[in-house]
Design a protein around this motif. Sequence first.
Motif, short mmCIF file in Angstrom:
data_model
loop_
_atom_site.label_atom_id
_atom_site.label_comp_id
_atom_site.label_asym_id
_atom_site.label_seq_id
_atom_site.Cartn_x
_atom_site.Cartn_y
_atom_site.Cartn_z
N LYS A 188 0.67 12.53 -43.92
CA LYS A 188 -0.54 12.50 -43.08
C LYS A 188 -0.16 12.01 -41.68
CE LYS A 188 -5.36 11.24 -43.90
NZ LYS A 188 -6.29 10.38 -44.62
N TRP A 189 0.64 10.97 -41.64
CA TRP A 189 1.08 10.45 -40.34
C TRP A 189 1.94 11.47 -39.60
CZ3 TRP A 189 2.86 4.61 -41.03
CH2 TRP A 189 1.76 3.86 -41.43
N SER A 190 2.72 12.25 -40.36
CA SER A 190 3.64 13.20 -39.71
C SER A 190 2.89 14.36 -39.06
CB SER A 190 4.66 13.73 -40.72
OG SER A 190 4.05 14.72 -41.55
N PHE A 191 1.63 14.57 -39.48
CA PHE A 191 0.84 15.67 -38.89
C PHE A 191 0.26 15.31 -37.53
CE2 PHE A 191 -0.32 17.00 -43.50
CZ PHE A 191 0.90 17.65 -43.62
N VAL A 192 0.33 14.04 -37.16
CA VAL A 192 -0.30 13.59 -35.91
C VAL A 192 0.35 14.28 -34.71
CG1 VAL A 192 -0.63 11.60 -34.40
CG2 VAL A 192 -1.02 11.38 -36.85
N ASP A 193 -0.53 14.82 -33.87
CA ASP A 193 -0.04 15.49 -32.66
C ASP A 193 0.40 14.42 -31.66
OD1 ASP A 193 0.41 16.94 -30.41
OD2 ASP A 193 -1.58 17.88 -30.32
N ARG A 194 1.70 14.26 -31.49
CA ARG A 194 2.23 13.23 -30.59
C ARG A 194 2.60 13.78 -29.22
NH1 ARG A 194 2.78 9.08 -34.15
NH2 ARG A 194 2.84 9.84 -36.29
N LYS A 195 2.37 15.08 -29.04
CA LYS A 195 2.78 15.69 -27.77
C LYS A 195 1.60 16.02 -26.87
CE LYS A 195 7.20 17.43 -29.35
NZ LYS A 195 7.26 17.84 -30.76
N SER A 196 0.38 15.74 -27.35
CA SER A 196 -0.81 16.17 -26.60
C SER A 196 -1.02 15.36 -25.33
CB SER A 196 -2.06 16.05 -27.48
OG SER A 196 -2.32 14.68 -27.73
N GLY A 197 -0.40 14.18 -25.26
CA GLY A 197 -0.64 13.30 -24.11
C GLY A 197 -1.93 12.51 -24.24
N LYS A 198 -2.73 12.82 -25.27
CA LYS A 198 -3.98 12.09 -25.48
C LYS A 198 -3.69 10.81 -26.28
CE LYS A 198 -6.49 16.37 -26.40
NZ LYS A 198 -7.34 16.98 -27.43
N PRO A 199 -4.59 9.82 -26.17
CA PRO A 199 -4.38 8.63 -27.00
C PRO A 199 -4.50 8.98 -28.49
CG PRO A 199 -6.49 8.52 -25.83
CD PRO A 199 -5.78 9.73 -25.32
N ILE A 200 -3.79 8.22 -29.31
CA ILE A 200 -3.88 8.39 -30.76
C ILE A 200 -4.73 7.23 -31.30
CG2 ILE A 200 -2.56 8.47 -32.93
CD1 ILE A 200 -0.14 9.42 -31.19
N TYR A 201 -5.70 7.56 -32.14
CA TYR A 201 -6.56 6.52 -32.72
C TYR A 201 -6.26 6.36 -34.20
CZ TYR A 201 -9.33 6.93 -28.45
OH TYR A 201 -9.74 6.94 -27.15
N LEU A 202 -6.50 5.14 -34.69
CA LEU A 202 -6.42 4.91 -36.14
C LEU A 202 -7.74 4.31 -36.59
CD1 LEU A 202 -3.50 3.68 -38.28
CD2 LEU A 202 -5.67 2.51 -38.52
N ILE A 203 -8.26 4.83 -37.67
CA ILE A 203 -9.50 4.28 -38.23
C ILE A 203 -9.22 3.86 -39.67
CG2 ILE A 203 -11.94 4.67 -38.72
CD1 ILE A 203 -11.77 7.14 -36.83
N CYS A 204 -9.54 2.61 -39.97
CA CYS A 204 -9.46 2.16 -41.35
C CYS A 204 -10.78 2.50 -42.02
CB CYS A 204 -9.21 0.66 -41.39
SG CYS A 204 -9.45 -0.03 -43.03
N ASN A 205 -10.69 3.29 -43.07
CA ASN A 205 -11.89 3.67 -43.81
C ASN A 205 -12.24 2.57 -44.81
OD1 ASN A 205 -13.92 4.81 -45.32
ND2 ASN A 205 -12.94 6.81 -45.54
N ALA A 206 -13.20 1.74 -44.43
CA ALA A 206 -13.68 0.66 -45.30
C ALA A 206 -15.12 0.94 -45.70
CB ALA A 206 -13.56 -0.68 -44.58
N ASP A 207 -15.44 2.23 -45.78
CA ASP A 207 -16.80 2.65 -46.15
C ASP A 207 -16.87 2.84 -47.66
OD1 ASP A 207 -19.45 3.44 -45.27
OD2 ASP A 207 -18.93 5.44 -45.96
N GLU A 208 -16.45 1.82 -48.38
CA GLU A 208 -16.34 1.94 -49.83
C GLU A 208 -17.70 2.25 -50.45
OE1 GLU A 208 -13.57 -0.18 -52.85
OE2 GLU A 208 -15.04 -1.65 -52.20
N SER A 209 -17.87 3.48 -50.94
CA SER A 209 -19.19 3.83 -51.48
C SER A 209 -19.16 4.86 -52.59
CB SER A 209 -20.11 4.31 -50.34
OG SER A 209 -19.42 5.11 -49.43
N GLU A 210 -17.97 5.19 -53.09
CA GLU A 210 -17.90 6.08 -54.25
C GLU A 210 -18.38 5.30 -55.47
OE1 GLU A 210 -17.02 9.24 -54.41
OE2 GLU A 210 -16.81 9.51 -56.56
N PRO A 211 -19.47 5.74 -56.12
CA PRO A 211 -19.97 4.96 -57.25
C PRO A 211 -18.89 4.58 -58.26
CG PRO A 211 -21.57 6.60 -56.67
CD PRO A 211 -20.36 6.86 -55.79
N GLY A 212 -18.86 3.31 -58.60
CA GLY A 212 -17.86 2.79 -59.51
C GLY A 212 -16.75 2.01 -58.82
N THR A 213 -16.67 2.13 -57.51
CA THR A 213 -15.52 1.59 -56.78
C THR A 213 -15.86 0.27 -56.08
OG1 THR A 213 -15.10 3.91 -56.25
CG2 THR A 213 -13.65 2.29 -55.24
N PHE A 214 -15.03 -0.74 -56.32
CA PHE A 214 -15.26 -2.03 -55.66
C PHE A 214 -13.96 -2.77 -55.41
CE2 PHE A 214 -14.87 -4.16 -59.82
CZ PHE A 214 -15.26 -3.15 -60.68
#
Lengths: 163, 379
Positions: free
Chosen positions: B78-104
């Motif tokens: 997943k990290w290797s797919f990041v476009d590092r040549k675009s010249g644009k900033p790269i963002y990282l988002i931690c997905n802490a939207d835990e909401s799949e029923p059953g998951t805690f």
Amino acid sequence: MTFSVPAILEAEIDELITHYPVKRSASLMLLHAIQEHFGHVSREAIEWVALKLGLQPINIYELVTFYPMFRQEPLGKTHIKVCRTLSCALAGSGVLRDHFCKKLGLDSHKHGAQTTPDGKFTVEFVECLADCGNAPVVMVNEDLATKVTASQADQIMSKGRAN
Amino acid sequence: MASEFRLILKHADQPGYTPDMECYMRHGGYEQLKKAFATPARDLADGKKQSPQEVVRDEVLKSGLRGRGGAGFSAGLKWSFVDRKSGKPIYLICNADESEPGTFKDRQIIHKDPHQLIEGMIISCWANDVKLAYIYIRGEMPHGAKLLNKALAEARAKNFLGKNILGTGYDLEIHVHRGAGAYICGEETGLIESLEGKRAYPRIKPPYFPAVLGLYMCPTIVNNVETLCHVKHIVAMGASEYAKLGTPNNTGTRIVSLSGDVKRPGYYEIEVGKATLGEIINDPAFGGGLRDGRKLKAIIPGGSSSKVLKAGEVFKLKRKGADGQMTAVDVPLLDLPYDFDSLQQAGTMSGSSAIIVIDDSRDIVDCLANLSEFYAHES
């Protein structure tokens, strides 16, 4: 009555906006801040947030109607959210909600959030609160109550009545 | 006999372990960040050179780490797919939207050991040249959001965040962003829309692959809470040692959320594939079995989006025989190793590693109607 935001809240809001390179991103955080302070998001608040972020009111209104946590009407002082999704259902959350409704004089056959006439309580079923190992779980305002029994439910209600 | 293996939750439930910086530092906190910063550049056999950041990315790839959010996709790829040549900033988002029923499971990390997540995030951001990152936490975790904000402030005060972190010249800021109760925000492109201040309608892929066109149309990495914590341990152990945990192609540990009709519902961290579904449900160290007098009816093995498995089902799994050839082997439901590949071969998935157990006192139609109602409400 005109809508006014206290200086301390506006300072908090201005700080939140600095977290994002694009102001619009701050919308949800601003709505949370507004709702925490005023208890709900009024039409005037929607317009205020839109102006603050340089957006049209519809851009904010469509968020308030999309995201279930935002509400346009004031709710009861004690907001009881009973989880209805499977693990809690298996642990008896249906009976638990009925218990709250019965004790508070609300109609357990009605869907959606219900508020007592004295404005003290709102009871609603919500989807998975992500603490399924402690089912059944109930959120009481910002606090999570776990493995809730009928007697704990009674305690929650007597605390709410004293508020 | 299977047992827990606590890597991510090593300290979380120890008596006296608190979510503040001081306690985290007493337990070796932020040492792996320093180690990552000190990573030497590497000369490859083909004469090419790897920068320290490339070395860490390569370690994550070689560790075999797979996403702990639901899809189980290789984090390094997943990290290797990041476009590092675009010249644009790269963002990282931690997905802490835990909401799949059953998951805690992410709830445990956020509330009990937030600095572990932040350290893993800083390492991941540094390795990917990210200068601005967000933790998207679900709206119904207000205390978690407060704890994370406090932990981030503590990290800023120690210069683990901010400008010129620990004198390295690297700048990074992380902010907490709260959702507001919509399951669809857990889908990564929906989450990005939500973070942009819009309704969380998922984007169409292609062209909107986050690695290329994510937040603000910039390259974006979205990783689950638990996944980011593992990065810290990969740096600590090195990829090859880390990959010895778990089983081949299913490396490391996983926190399993167990709920429903068992005696001991709860979260259990296991080496991936080193415990079977039956062990997790029945062993005294795990679920402790069904309530007395009850029999198993069905298992939802990986959150409510995973295919339900019936008691008594037998699955054909591909296994390497003594002669090195792949053959199909019959594996009964309770003997399925709890890992990514076995569950996929059984026609379901380990998803968010949330097991919901249903016993013979339940009406399966009621159970599935309950989940259908969830999806109806959330769509």
